[in-house]
Design an enzyme around this catalytic site. Sequence first.
Site, PDB file in Angstrom:
ATOM      1  N   ASP A  65      -5.277 -54.501  24.399  1.00  0.00           N
ATOM      2  CA  ASP A  65      -5.865 -54.897  23.112  1.00  0.00           C
ATOM      3  C   ASP A  65      -6.003 -53.691  22.202  1.00  0.00           C
ATOM      4  O   ASP A  65      -6.147 -52.570  22.689  1.00  0.00           O
ATOM      5  CB  ASP A  65      -7.299 -55.404  23.337  1.00  0.00           C
ATOM      6  CG  ASP A  65      -7.371 -56.896  23.539  1.00  0.00           C
ATOM      7  OD1 ASP A  65      -6.342 -57.560  23.397  1.00  0.00           O
ATOM      8  OD2 ASP A  65      -8.467 -57.383  23.841  1.00  0.00           O
ATOM      9  N   TYR A  67      -8.375 -51.278  19.953  1.00  0.00           N
ATOM     10  CA  TYR A  67      -9.806 -50.951  20.018  1.00  0.00           C
ATOM     11  C   TYR A  67     -10.560 -51.912  19.094  1.00  0.00           C
ATOM     12  O   TYR A  67     -10.070 -52.256  18.019  1.00  0.00           O
ATOM     13  CB  TYR A  67     -10.050 -49.512  19.562  1.00  0.00           C
ATOM     14  CG  TYR A  67      -9.436 -48.446  20.441  1.00  0.00           C
ATOM     15  CD1 TYR A  67      -9.787 -48.341  21.788  1.00  0.00           C
ATOM     16  CD2 TYR A  67      -8.523 -47.531  19.923  1.00  0.00           C
ATOM     17  CE1 TYR A  67      -9.234 -47.353  22.591  1.00  0.00           C
ATOM     18  CE2 TYR A  67      -7.972 -46.536  20.725  1.00  0.00           C
ATOM     19  CZ  TYR A  67      -8.325 -46.456  22.057  1.00  0.00           C
ATOM     20  OH  TYR A  67      -7.779 -45.471  22.854  1.00  0.00           O
ATOM     21  N   PHE A  78      -3.735 -46.931  22.367  1.00  0.00           N
ATOM     22  CA  PHE A  78      -4.526 -45.779  22.831  1.00  0.00           C
ATOM     23  C   PHE A  78      -4.863 -44.775  21.732  1.00  0.00           C
ATOM     24  O   PHE A  78      -5.653 -43.867  21.946  1.00  0.00           O
ATOM     25  CB  PHE A  78      -3.833 -45.054  24.004  1.00  0.00           C
ATOM     26  CG  PHE A  78      -3.719 -45.886  25.244  1.00  0.00           C
ATOM     27  CD1 PHE A  78      -4.822 -46.112  26.052  1.00  0.00           C
ATOM     28  CD2 PHE A  78      -2.503 -46.463  25.588  1.00  0.00           C
ATOM     29  CE1 PHE A  78      -4.715 -46.898  27.200  1.00  0.00           C
ATOM     30  CE2 PHE A  78      -2.385 -47.251  26.731  1.00  0.00           C
ATOM     31  CZ  PHE A  78      -3.497 -47.464  27.537  1.00  0.00           C
ATOM     32  N   HIS A 187      -5.076 -47.366  35.484  1.00  0.00           N
ATOM     33  CA  HIS A 187      -5.373 -47.248  34.056  1.00  0.00           C
ATOM     34  C   HIS A 187      -6.178 -45.978  33.794  1.00  0.00           C
ATOM     35  O   HIS A 187      -6.956 -45.543  34.649  1.00  0.00           O
ATOM     36  CB  HIS A 187      -6.170 -48.482  33.614  1.00  0.00           C
ATOM     37  CG  HIS A 187      -6.197 -48.685  32.137  1.00  0.00           C
ATOM     38  ND1 HIS A 187      -7.130 -48.070  31.327  1.00  0.00           N
ATOM     39  CD2 HIS A 187      -5.415 -49.433  31.319  1.00  0.00           C
ATOM     40  CE1 HIS A 187      -6.915 -48.432  30.072  1.00  0.00           C
ATOM     41  NE2 HIS A 187      -5.881 -49.257  30.029  1.00  0.00           N
TER      42      HIS A 187
END
Length: 221
Positions: A65, A67, A78, A187
Amino acid sequence: MKVQIHSSWEKVLQSEFEASYFSNLVQFVRKAYSNSVCYPPGPLIFNAFESCPFDRVKVVILGQDPYHGAGQAHGLSFSVPEGIPHPPSLINIFKEIQEDLGLTYPQSGDLTRWAQQGVFLLNTTLTVASGQAGSHQKQGWETFTDAVIKAISKQKEGVVFMLWGGFAKQKIKLIDASKHLVLTSGHPSPLSANRGYWFGNKHFSKCNAYLKAAGSEEVMW
């Protein structure tokens, strides 16, 4: 359905833009943005595609997704705009690069500099409601971004795919590993990284070694 996107991607994805699911997705996104605060800002929804044309893609870093905090999302997985504090996952990405390549921890969390070198920073869902992680999932974005991953796999060769965490690893089935390099690990979020599933994966040096061996320019991480 006409979407403002870099011309190199238009040709590749034209059939997706003309599909009924995409028309429904556009209606959903328009309604969501008119009725509530959503991220990233509308003009930046396809920023990953604008920043990294199809013919330049040599690395794919898959996020989930955008942020969902104010000022953070700008259409690159990211990444955060210049001057925005680094979120925990990005901090751990930079720490791994520091350890892997001996580079200095960067001041800016804006990864546009990566995108301009051919690093395609794709979220599998391109929009989100403020403060509500996952709120725009299962509305058609995943169908679209799966088609994007398949197109890259089918039409290009020698691309490095970085799949971090269980969700991203599910996309392995969309990639022809016989002609691309697929790197997987935990992750970079603290929950995973602090359990030993992220640090030490050396994805950034492995990526550059693969690109160099193929005669391609290494990424300046």
